[in-house]
Design a protein around this motif. Structure first.
Motif, PDB file in Angstrom:
ATOM      1  N   PHE A 425       0.908  -1.150  -0.073  1.00 11.28           N
ATOM      2  CA  PHE A 425      -0.080  -0.180   0.263  1.00 11.28           C
ATOM      3  C   PHE A 425       0.803   1.197   0.047  1.00 11.28           C
ATOM      4  CE2 PHE A 425      -2.808   3.174   2.004  1.00 11.28           C
ATOM      5  CZ  PHE A 425      -3.789   3.203   1.262  1.00 11.28           C
ATOM      6  N   ALA A 426       1.809   1.260   0.688  1.00 14.59           N
ATOM      7  CA  ALA A 426       2.827   2.294   0.803  1.00 14.59           C
ATOM      8  C   ALA A 426       3.521   2.774  -0.338  1.00 14.59           C
ATOM      9  CB  ALA A 426       3.457   2.219   2.154  1.00 14.59           C
ATOM     10  N   ILE A 427       4.093   1.815  -0.800  1.00 12.39           N
ATOM     11  CA  ILE A 427       4.654   1.774  -2.082  1.00 12.39           C
ATOM     12  C   ILE A 427       3.947   2.260  -3.301  1.00 12.39           C
ATOM     13  CG2 ILE A 427       5.927   0.554  -3.968  1.00 12.39           C
ATOM     14  CD1 ILE A 427       7.731   0.820  -1.523  1.00 12.39           C
ATOM     15  N   GLY A 428       2.665   1.750  -3.209  1.00 10.83           N
ATOM     16  CA  GLY A 428       1.434   1.969  -4.293  1.00 10.83           C
ATOM     17  C   GLY A 428       1.363   3.488  -4.318  1.00 10.83           C
ATOM     18  N   PHE A 429       0.881   3.903  -2.848  1.00 15.16           N
ATOM     19  CA  PHE A 429       0.687   5.237  -2.980  1.00 15.16           C
ATOM     20  C   PHE A 429       2.080   6.131  -3.403  1.00 15.16           C
ATOM     21  CE2 PHE A 429       0.634   9.244  -0.352  1.00 15.16           C
ATOM     22  CZ  PHE A 429      -0.715   9.621  -0.875  1.00 15.16           C
ATOM     23  N   LEU A 430       3.066   5.483  -3.036  1.00 19.16           N
ATOM     24  CA  LEU A 430       4.498   6.601  -3.801  1.00 19.16           C
ATOM     25  C   LEU A 430       4.358   6.303  -5.479  1.00 19.16           C
ATOM     26  CD1 LEU A 430       7.244   7.612  -3.521  1.00 19.16           C
ATOM     27  CD2 LEU A 430       8.126   5.293  -3.666  1.00 19.16           C
ATOM     28  N   ILE A 432       1.503   6.117  -7.140  1.00 21.90           N
ATOM     29  CA  ILE A 432       0.451   6.954  -7.624  1.00 21.90           C
ATOM     30  C   ILE A 432       0.947   8.345  -7.765  1.00 21.90           C
ATOM     31  CG2 ILE A 432      -1.736   7.813  -6.866  1.00 21.90           C
ATOM     32  CD1 ILE A 432      -2.289   5.217  -5.687  1.00 21.90           C
ATOM     33  N   MET A 433       1.879   8.739  -6.655  1.00 23.80           N
ATOM     34  CA  MET A 433       2.265  10.113  -6.453  1.00 23.80           C
ATOM     35  C   MET A 433       3.588  10.289  -7.791  1.00 23.80           C
ATOM     36  SD  MET A 433       0.975  11.916  -4.379  1.00 23.80           S
ATOM     37  CE  MET A 433      -0.859  11.225  -4.197  1.00 23.80           C
ATOM     38  N   MET A 434       4.098   9.321  -8.014  1.00 31.66           N
ATOM     39  CA  MET A 434       5.305   9.481  -8.907  1.00 31.66           C
ATOM     40  C   MET A 434       4.443   9.643 -10.468  1.00 31.66           C
ATOM     41  SD  MET A 434       8.197   7.122  -7.689  1.00 31.66           S
ATOM     42  CE  MET A 434       9.448   7.484  -8.869  1.00 31.66           C
ATOM     43  N   ARG A 435       3.583   8.567 -10.489  1.00 31.37           N
ATOM     44  CA  ARG A 435       3.028   8.803 -11.816  1.00 31.37           C
ATOM     45  C   ARG A 435       2.312  10.048 -12.056  1.00 31.37           C
ATOM     46  NH1 ARG A 435      -2.229   8.112 -13.703  1.00 31.37           N
ATOM     47  NH2 ARG A 435      -2.454   6.940 -15.763  1.00 31.37           N
ATOM     48  N   PHE A 523       5.500  17.287  -3.252  1.00 33.87           N
ATOM     49  CA  PHE A 523       6.157  15.913  -3.260  1.00 33.87           C
ATOM     50  C   PHE A 523       7.577  15.967  -3.485  1.00 33.87           C
ATOM     51  CE2 PHE A 523       7.353  12.220  -6.236  1.00 33.87           C
ATOM     52  CZ  PHE A 523       6.871  11.335  -5.508  1.00 33.87           C
ATOM     53  N   LEU A 524       8.134  17.021  -4.108  1.00 32.29           N
ATOM     54  CA  LEU A 524       9.694  17.121  -4.125  1.00 32.29           C
ATOM     55  C   LEU A 524      10.365  17.128  -2.745  1.00 32.29           C
ATOM     56  CD1 LEU A 524      12.137  17.563  -5.772  1.00 32.29           C
ATOM     57  CD2 LEU A 524      11.947  19.824  -5.508  1.00 32.29           C
ATOM     58  N   ARG A 583      -0.598  15.240 -13.339  1.00 39.79           N
ATOM     59  CA  ARG A 583      -1.853  14.400 -14.033  1.00 39.79           C
ATOM     60  C   ARG A 583      -3.032  14.976 -13.695  1.00 39.79           C
ATOM     61  NH1 ARG A 583      -0.462  10.190 -17.567  1.00 39.79           N
ATOM     62  NH2 ARG A 583       1.877   9.837 -17.131  1.00 39.79           N
ATOM     63  N   GLU A 584      -3.123  15.511 -12.280  1.00 37.12           N
ATOM     64  CA  GLU A 584      -4.542  15.717 -12.035  1.00 37.12           C
ATOM     65  C   GLU A 584      -5.055  17.097 -12.495  1.00 37.12           C
ATOM     66  OE1 GLU A 584      -6.286  14.402  -9.468  1.00 37.12           O
ATOM     67  OE2 GLU A 584      -4.844  12.686  -9.482  1.00 37.12           O
ATOM     68  N   ALA A 585      -4.014  17.563 -13.075  1.00 36.00           N
ATOM     69  CA  ALA A 585      -4.379  18.785 -13.929  1.00 36.00           C
ATOM     70  C   ALA A 585      -5.015  18.319 -15.301  1.00 36.00           C
ATOM     71  CB  ALA A 585      -3.129  19.771 -14.097  1.00 36.00           C
ATOM     72  N   SER A 586      -4.151  17.438 -15.873  1.00 36.48           N
ATOM     73  CA  SER A 586      -4.415  17.199 -17.359  1.00 36.48           C
ATOM     74  C   SER A 586      -5.779  16.232 -17.238  1.00 36.48           C
ATOM     75  CB  SER A 586      -3.436  16.598 -18.002  1.00 36.48           C
ATOM     76  OG  SER A 586      -2.746  15.575 -17.243  1.00 36.48           O
ATOM     77  N   ASP A 587      -5.860  15.306 -16.222  1.00 37.36           N
ATOM     78  CA  ASP A 587      -7.234  14.490 -16.279  1.00 37.36           C
ATOM     79  C   ASP A 587      -8.333  14.634 -15.815  1.00 37.36           C
ATOM     80  OD1 ASP A 587      -5.146  13.030 -17.597  1.00 37.36           O
ATOM     81  OD2 ASP A 587      -4.783  11.311 -16.258  1.00 37.36           O
TER      82      ASP A 587
END
Lengths: 675, 368
Positions: A425-430, A432-435, A523-524, A583-587
């Protein structure tokens, strides 16, 4: 001499190895699974291979390879369905196919586009396999000369390519690769057993994170969550139409384009880090350039299908070159592939020079399997195209809980600890953020995979070199600066310079619009914060265990510098710069559901598991998801849940595994599978 | 702390010895347990790829046939922290119905012997039903092997040796100490992940001394010996019934370390260094892999499992099927297994102190 006495007999042995009914059976099984993985949008070879990993333990090497190669080889063929029929790339390697394939389908010429694509795919796949065969023959004598300094140098070369070519902002790629490497150093150091970013109070971290978890978390989960949020009902697809033969004729008429694009695919595949996500764009660009009448591109030009599809199958053969010869994964799926090979049989096959020396027959078996899988995959795609096309009509909301169930199960197999699910779950969240912020996920995963070899090679090369230098200065220099090392250094320098120039034009995962400054900045800062903590943690390792200190400190140092430069750039540059990709902006229009509400479903599964154990939690999760999120009837949800649980129990029974336990199980004894 | 632990271990040892005597008396009149329709879980604290996995997978189907009621025997893997995780887990299990057994290895024994702080298990709580031995062989490149004068290794004194090592606190302690006793200047390169990587370093010419356990030697090094690129130097030997080191039955033509040591001027087969080496050799090789029932196992269960492993050993084809997969080593049950367990887990305090000091002085390794 060596070619005649060793390599050719091995080529023959390899053919003998795979031309057995059971091997071919596994190959077909792998191809069929690859078809499914390719057809469902968003799941690529990485997710598919991750799911196979738990089954690879102790499997007969040839059978396991047949399964994996079958799957890897066919994904770039089958992902065409989604691209052409739905206008959604089936995987990152067929994004360019959408541009002309989808318009063709809208015109009612889907069958023509598909058959031209399949013919190109088959041809490209065979070119890739042929190239791999020749390359292994030629390169084997050189590769056998590789010792630790050479292996270290080629690892550095691979990492530098991965970091720089990963996306539009080279620094982001370097930071992502550095972050992946730092995640890879978590746990007990190999040299002196000192802990890094872990404590004995959390035994789970002492062993470090497993590849399956990082692979699934960083790739599969973000894709599933993204598709789930779009919740696109896929039923608005075009009919197949006729014209199968005309597609093949189209391919034959453009055979030279196919040849050129296959060669492009092989070359791009060989360069670590470029891999799937860019090869189709390069081939598409080439197709456009070499066509006289450019007006039809974008509205249904068949050459726009033939080019990318020739190249994306060919790249698998190219990608296997660094993978098999040096153990440097060319792409994310190759990273998982390397991990899987180590599990096969009695675990004594390791990709790299030792494999070319001791398991040459296995090496060539991989080549044969690759060629064969392309043929089988194409035949099945053509023969069953009607049925496969129907698969694309399954709404993703029905598919997602099933995929999530399998992923959780696969993750749990790696450590058989409930912490596996937390880590997933933790890596998945990372992921998602990286994507979201367009940080390269392949760079992260390849960094993670290469972290351990890079550290080991570096430490060993230093230790051995010290000992040689004590003997005499010349012997030390001879050891470190062998001709191969010098050539590799030159290649690395040239590639870095060229790569930095070209990097700006690479759209690894398609164009991502820039949003506001705040979210990418946060994020950075979080990434920078982790790196700073890891740096301090490594710096505190005492002197007697210095061997475990040097590597994490160096890598986190480089990554911190990259992040700080990014930070400065972020302050200076305007919001529209590629730095602020979001991506939140474009999608924003495409997303029907919010990120947090979608994630909450999976967090719910995790929390329920910790309370009730996996099977009970899964039953509740599946039922509620189908009933409320997918909005199906009570009966449908019940049947779905029962099927899912039965499938899980069958898998666990087959593998002799238990499920994660919750709090409930510590109070009472329950019968299997609830234990 | 150290004294306290050792006192406790001695006390536990006495208890175990008493229990062993009792158990032996009971063996004659035990009833045994019936496992029909049950599933026996055999937990291995390593991953699917290691030597312990091969050993357990070899025995599991045979054990299933030999146990009363022919239960299904499944091997479960619980890797982590070099087997400490699985062993700590097993320590917390209590005996229920005899359907749980545990397989330990030399890598489980050494941290226990050296007082690793992560060890929360206690061998004396467990009940041993099988102890399997193995051996090891050191080998050299041919040009260096020529420098040996018969068994005398003095000619190797001026060579700088490099050895790929998994870590000085693991089984590698035995070869590293042996070479040091012979006066060899061996520099371990740490960080390899398995002995197979050590052999690859040797093959690449980066390491010029190496050792492998018997089965790996037979499989991986014998081809090199035949091709003339490796020459066996010595075996660690095997133990006879009186506890003396004798030639390894799998490699009867190779001298043992003891013979080489006797022939080499620098090396002595007595004194605290030798005692320490022998103690850790005995802990690591002749009883390398053991099968345990958890704490509190009933006498009936012990009898049942002991009988089952004896039945496996008594199979007409056992020698044939085991020699290829396990090597020609004793597979001990009953009192023999208990003897092996106590010699493998009760290293004299002096030997332990010596090794702990040696590790910290020579390699800077502290265990706390």
């Amino acid at each position: 001499m060596d070619i005649i006495s060793v390599a050719l007999p091995a080529l023959g042995d390899a053919a003998g190895l795979i031309l057995q009914p059971i091997v071919l059976g596994y190959l077909v099984l792998g191809v069929v699974m690859g078809l499914c993985v390719g057809v469902f949008p968003g799941l690529g070879g990485i997710a598919g291979l991750s799911l196979l990993l738990p089954f690879m333990f102790g499997m007969d090497p040839v059978l396991g390879l047949a399964l994996m190669i079958g799957m890897v080889a066919v994904v770039p063929t089958s992902d065409t369905f989604a691209s052409v029929l739905m206008g959604i790339p089936g995987s990152s390697a067929s994004q360019a196919t959408v541009l002309d394939g989808f318009p063709l389908a809208k015109k009612g010429e889907a069958a023509r586009a598909l058959s031209a694509a399949f013919a190109s795919s088959l041809f490209g796949g065979l070119v890739g396999a042929m190239f791999l065969t020749v390359f292994i023959l030629v390169a084997r004598p050189i590769v056998l000369e590789f010792r630790t300094p050479e292996l270290l140098m080629i690892t550095i070369f691979g990492l530098s390519m991965v970091g720089i070519l990963a996306g539009r902002v080279a620094l982001k790629g370097i930071a992502a690769a550095g972050l992946g490497m730092m995640i890879g150093t978590i746990g007990e150091g190999d040299s002196a057993g000192e802990l890094r970013m872990a404590t004995y109070d959390m035994p789970y971290l002492v062993d470090g994170l497993k590849l399956v978890i990082v692979g699934l978390g960083i790739f599969a989960i973000p894709e599933i969550v993204a598709l789930l949020r779009r919740d696109k009902s896929i039923s608005d697809r075009s009919p197949l139409g006729g014209g199968w033969l005309s597609g093949v004729r189209d391919w034959f008429a453009n055979i030279w384009l196919s040849v050129r694009c296959s060669i492009i695919g092989v070359i791009v595949g060989v360069i670590p880090g470029l891999g799937g996500s860019v090869v189709d764009w390069i081939a598409y660009g080439h197709s456009v350039q070499t066509t006289k009448d450019k007006s039809k591109f974008g509205s249904g030009e068949i050459r726009g299908v033939i080019g990318p599809e020739s190249s994306n199958n060919a790249k698998e053969g190219g990608g296997l070159v660094p993978t098999l010869l040096f153990g440097i994964p060319g792409s994310g799926s190759m990273a998982i592939f390397i991990g899987a090979i180590a599990l096969l049989g009695s675990g004594n096959i390791e990709v790299g020079p030792s494999m070319l020396k001791n398991n040459l027959d296995i090496t060539y078996a991989i080549v044969w399997l690759l060629a064969l899988a392309n043929v089988v995959g194409t035949l099945i795609c053509i023969a069953a195209s009607g049925g496969i096309a129907r698969l694309t009509t399954i709404p993703f909301a029905l598919l997602a809980p099933f995929l999530f169930m399998i992923i959780s199960f696969a993750a749990f197999q790696s450590g058989q600890d409930i912490m596996d699910l937390v880590a997933l779950f933790a890596i998945g969240f990372l992921g998602i953020m990286m994507r979201r912020f367009d940080w390269s996920r392949p760079a992260f995963l390849i960094g993670f995979v290469l972290s351990n070899p890079a550290e080991t090679y570096a430490n060993q090369a230093v230790q051995i070199a010290q000992s040689r230098f004590r003997k005499s200065f010349e012997e030390g220099i001879d050891y470190i600066f062998s001709p191969i090392v010098i050539v590799l250094i030159i290649i690395t320098l040239i590639s870095v310079v060229l790569g930095l120039r070209q990097a700006k034009t690479i759209m690894a995962e398609g164009a991502v619009e820039s949003g506001a400054k705040r979210a990418p900045l946060i994020f950075l800062l979080v990434a920078l914060g982790y790196l700073a903590v890891a740096f301090t943690n490594a710096a505190m390792i005492p002197d007697y265990a210095a061997a475990d200190r040097v590597f994490p400190r160096f890598v986190s140092g480089v990554a911190i510098v990259a992040c700080v430069i990014l930070l400065v750039q972020m302050m200076i540059r305007p919001e529209t710069h590629a730095l602020f990709a979001d991506r939140e902006a474009s999608d924003v229009d495409a997303n029907a559901h919010g990120l947090w509400s979608t994630l909450a479903w999976f967090a719910g599964l995790l929390i329920l598991t910790s309370l009730l154990g996996f099977i009970l939690a899964l039953a509740i999760f599946l039922f509620c998801f189908i009933k409320y999120r997918a909005g199906r009837s009570l009966g449908f949800a019940l049947v779905y849940t029962a099927t899912g649980i039965a499938f899980m129990c069958a898998m666990a029974g087959l593998l002799n595994r238990d499920f994660p336990q919750g709090l409930l199980q510590s109070f009472m004894d329950l019968p299997w599978p609830l234990t | 702390m150290t004294t306290f632990t050792s006192t406790r271990r001695v006390a536990m040892g006495l208890v175990a010895a008493a229990a062993a005597t009792f158990a032996t008396q009971g063996t004659a009149g035990g009833h045994g347990i019936d496992l029909e329709g049950k599933t026996v879980e055999w937990v291995i604290p390593f991953s699917e790829t290691g030597g312990s996995a091969k050993w357990a997978n070899f025995y599991a189907p045979l054990l299933s046939e030999a146990l009363p009621g022919n239960p299904t025997v499944v091997v479960k893997f619980m890797p982590g922290a070099g087997s400490t995780k699985g062993a700590n887990w097993f320590q917390e299990q209590t005996y229920e119905d005899g359907t749980l057994i545990f397989g330990s290895s030399g890598s489980t024994q050494f941290p226990y012997l050296l007082g690793d702080p992560r060890v929360r298990y206690e061998y004396n709580d467990w009940n041993v039903v099988l102890a399997s031995g193995t051996g090891g062989v050191a080998y050299l490149p041919p040009d260096l092997a020529e420098k040996m004068d018969g068994f005398d290794a003095s000619g190797l004194k001026d060579t700088d040796f490099i050895y790929g090592s998994q870590g000085a606190t693991r089984l590698d302690l035995v070869p590293l100490l042996a070479w040091e006793m012979l006066g060899l200047n061996v520099e371990p390169v740490f960080g390899i992940k398995g002995r197979g990587d050590g052999r690859l370093m040797f093959e690449r010419g980066e390491a010029n001394i190496d050792y492998q356990t018997s089965s790996s030697f037979l499989k991986g090094v014998t081809p090199l010996v035949e091709a003339g690129t490796a020459v066996p130097m010595m075996s660690w030997g095997a133990l006879d019934a009186e506890g003396n080191i004798v030639r390894d039955p799998t490699f009867p033509d190779m001298p043992t370390f003891k013979e080489v040591c006797e022939a080499t001027e620098m090396c002595e087969t007595s004194g605290e260094q030798w005692d320490a080496w022998k103690a850790f050799f005995v802990a690591g090789f002749p009883a390398q892999k053991m099968v345990f029932l958890p704490a509190g196992a009933s006498n009936d269960a012990m009898v049942t499992y002991t009988a089952a492993f004896e039945a496996v050993k008594a199979r007409a084809d056992f020698a044939e099927i085991s020699s290829g997969r396990l090597g020609k080593y004793p597979q001990m049950t009953g009192d023999e297994a208990k003897g092996a367990l106590s010699s493998a887990t009760q290293v004299p305090e002096a030997a332990k102190t010596f090794v702990v000091n040696w590790l910290s002085e020579r390699y800077g390794v502290t265990l706390n």
